[in-house]
Design a protein around this motif. Structure first.
Motif, PDB file in Angstrom:
ATOM      1  N   HIS A 190       8.459   8.463   4.110  1.00  0.00           N
ATOM      2  CA  HIS A 190       8.323   7.549   5.304  1.00  0.00           C
ATOM      3  C   HIS A 190       9.593   8.399   6.498  1.00  0.00           C
ATOM      4  O   HIS A 190       9.106   8.242   7.638  1.00  0.00           O
ATOM      5  N   ARG A 203       1.880  -5.062  10.034  1.00  0.00           N
ATOM      6  CA  ARG A 203       1.362  -4.002   8.975  1.00  0.00           C
ATOM      7  C   ARG A 203       1.032  -4.571   7.772  1.00  0.00           C
ATOM      8  O   ARG A 203      -0.097  -4.393   7.092  1.00  0.00           O
ATOM      9  N   GLY A 227       0.793  10.775   1.564  1.00  0.00           N
ATOM     10  CA  GLY A 227       0.199   9.868   0.352  1.00  0.00           C
ATOM     11  C   GLY A 227      -1.210  10.757  -0.372  1.00  0.00           C
ATOM     12  O   GLY A 227      -0.815  10.875  -1.764  1.00  0.00           O
ATOM     13  N   SER A 262       7.634  11.265   7.918  1.00  0.00           N
ATOM     14  CA  SER A 262       6.511  10.932   8.637  1.00  0.00           C
ATOM     15  C   SER A 262       7.054  10.605  10.100  1.00  0.00           C
ATOM     16  O   SER A 262       6.730  10.692  11.296  1.00  0.00           O
ATOM     17  N   SER A 280       0.959  -1.175  -0.120  1.00  0.00           N
ATOM     18  CA  SER A 280       0.027   0.031   0.063  1.00  0.00           C
ATOM     19  C   SER A 280       0.812   1.338  -0.240  1.00  0.00           C
ATOM     20  O   SER A 280       0.255   2.250  -0.253  1.00  0.00           O
ATOM     21  N   SER A 281       2.142   1.193   0.269  1.00  0.00           N
ATOM     22  CA  SER A 281       2.788   2.390   0.478  1.00  0.00           C
ATOM     23  C   SER A 281       4.073   2.227  -0.321  1.00  0.00           C
ATOM     24  O   SER A 281       4.905   3.126  -0.094  1.00  0.00           O
ATOM     25  N   GLN A 329      -3.887   2.662   4.489  1.00  0.00           N
ATOM     26  CA  GLN A 329      -3.034   2.667   5.407  1.00  0.00           C
ATOM     27  C   GLN A 329      -3.484   2.208   6.709  1.00  0.00           C
ATOM     28  O   GLN A 329      -4.808   1.863   6.786  1.00  0.00           O
ATOM     29  N   LEU A 340       1.936   9.764   7.264  1.00  0.00           N
ATOM     30  CA  LEU A 340       1.963   9.035   5.868  1.00  0.00           C
ATOM     31  C   LEU A 340       0.773   9.018   5.193  1.00  0.00           C
ATOM     32  O   LEU A 340       0.955   9.239   3.909  1.00  0.00           O
ATOM     33  N   LYS A 341      -0.445   8.863   5.854  1.00  0.00           N
ATOM     34  CA  LYS A 341      -1.627   8.993   5.129  1.00  0.00           C
ATOM     35  C   LYS A 341      -1.865  10.246   4.347  1.00  0.00           C
ATOM     36  O   LYS A 341      -2.104  10.676   3.127  1.00  0.00           O
ATOM     37  N   GLU A 367       1.903   6.793  10.939  1.00  0.00           N
ATOM     38  CA  GLU A 367       0.878   6.332   9.948  1.00  0.00           C
ATOM     39  C   GLU A 367       0.010   7.623   9.485  1.00  0.00           C
ATOM     40  O   GLU A 367      -0.444   7.365   8.674  1.00  0.00           O
ATOM     41  N   LEU A 418      -2.569  -4.987   6.180  1.00  0.00           N
ATOM     42  CA  LEU A 418      -2.830  -4.428   5.115  1.00  0.00           C
ATOM     43  C   LEU A 418      -3.180  -5.097   3.846  1.00  0.00           C
ATOM     44  O   LEU A 418      -3.780  -4.847   2.856  1.00  0.00           O
TER      45      LEU A 418
END
Length: 389
Positions: free
Chosen positions: A14, A247, A384, A17, A5-6, A276, A380-381, A377, A251
């Motif tokens: 990353h 994680r 993104g 964050s 997902s990332s 996320q 990071l959302k 997280e 995910l």
């Protein structure tokens, strides 16, 4: 943290964050750290006054506590109230937060880059290396890659653990000067501000303290304690490894459900959505990962603290005349390494003594790690969404 997902997010996302999460968590939990340093300073002062022979020492890894029978030290609550009244709960916090900000940025950036590079090497995808290179350079690179095929782990879990370990080693070498400077600032603040109403002197900046250490004691002194820190690389390696596995697992389940839901609605083109963890999932996973890492590596942390305390005690006794020392003090010697320390600890108190004081340690480190991953997280959302918009 590399996952399905990332994976499209750059390593810098990353790193930013993780740095923000680490710095914010450090700031929130900083009072617990300054309380620990204050109480330890009182204990050390009691020992320096010649009462160490009446002191029963109980260590909990990075947090060292003592119960002195002749000279009473403050409890954690008493120390908190005193520092709160003096508005000193965040004294020296700037250097600690700065160090954690840099350390977290390096950790998350190197971790993400290392995982991606190891994954590409393992899959045999080396095109990113071949940018206008000579035939000789390409041949040399291929020879290196053939060698790496033999030493790289064969599983994704092994690759993740290797990446976490390499990240910890790199982080130790790059940030040890920062941590030594921060530790000196905190200790100097405490020693210059005993339990009185006097206000502490102006604090030196982190960079000025590092400059003083390099000039007065030599540049190599900035890396004092590097080897002992390398022994504890296993702690963050296990922490990030466990967090990443949980994680990726969660995910993966979310992505499967999302894909099936889209297929059920006849939408086959919504494959670019970045999923996320939720805030609660990140917090719980971070807490679990740090708890496991702390339990597994706690005996090493305890041994490191006991070795340091024994060394300081022997140094203090060296200044005391022999005729004033009792039998225990005369026979007191430094530990002969970590294994000798752990063996003596086990002989005196059994297996449970290898985890003395771990409960107090958990409160700070687990809470701080959980909050770090939660913030990581959430940021990071946001990153993104910005990149995809």
């Amino acid at each position: 943290m590399t996952s399905s997902s990332s994976a499209t997010l750059p390593a810098s996302a990353h790193a930013i964050s993780g740095a923000c999460g680490g710095a914010l968590a450090t700031f929130i939990f900083y009072p617990l750290e300054i309380i620990r340093v204050e109480i330890q300073a009182q204990i050390n002062k009691t020992k320096a006054d010649g009462t160490s022979d009446e002191c029963e020492v109980i260590s909990n890894g990075n947090n060292d506590h003592s119960v002195n029978k002749l000279s009473r030290t403050e409890s954690d609550l008493e120390c908190f109230i005193r520092l709160y009244k003096k508005q000193a709960l965040y004294r020296g916090a700037s250097s600690m937060v700065t160090t954690m900000l840099i350390s977290s940025f390096i950790t998350f950036y190197v971790l993400e880059v290392t995982r991606k590079r190891l994954s590409l090497l393992k899959q045999g995808t080396h095109n990113y290396h071949q940018r206008q290179r000579s035939v000789r350079q390409i041949q040399q690179l291929r020879n290196h890659l053939k060698f790496l095929e033999y030493i790289l782990p064969k599983s994704k879990m092994g690759t993740s653990l290797l990446a976490s370990t390499l990240t910890g080693i790199i982080n130790v070498f790059l940030t040890t000067p920062l941590w030594n400077g921060t530790r000196r600032i905190m200790e100097s603040d405490v020693s210059s501000s005993p339990i009185t109403k006097k206000s502490p002197p102006k604090q030196p900046s982190l960079w000025r303290m590092m400059h003083h250490i390099a000039i007065d004691e030599g540049v190599l002194q900035l890396w004092h304690g590097t080897w002992s820190s390398l022994l504890l690389v296993s702690n963050p390696a296990i922490q990030y490894f466990i967090y990443e596995q949980m994680r990726v697992w969660v995910l993966g389940i979310k992505n499967d459900r999302h894909h099936r839901r889209q297929l059920a609605h006849g939408n086959r083109n919504d494959g670019h959505k970045v999923l996320q963890l939720t805030a609660s999932e990140a917090f719980v996973f971070g807490a679990i990962a740090k708890t496991v890492a702390t339990i597994v590596t706690y005996p090493l942390q305890l041994a490191q603290a006991l070795i340091r305390m024994r060394k300081n005690e022997v140094k203090l006794l060296a200044a005391v005349p022999t005729e004033k020392q009792d039998e225990r003090q005369l026979n007191l010697k430094e530990y002969n390494g970590i294994m000798d320390c752990l063996y003596q600890q086990y002989c005196h108190g059994g297996f449970s003594s290898l985890f003395t004081g771990m409960n107090a340690k958990m409160i700070q480190t687990v809470g701080q790690a959980a909050f770090t991953f939660l913030t990581y997280e959430e940021i990071l959302k946001l990153v993104g969404k910005i990149i995809q918009s």
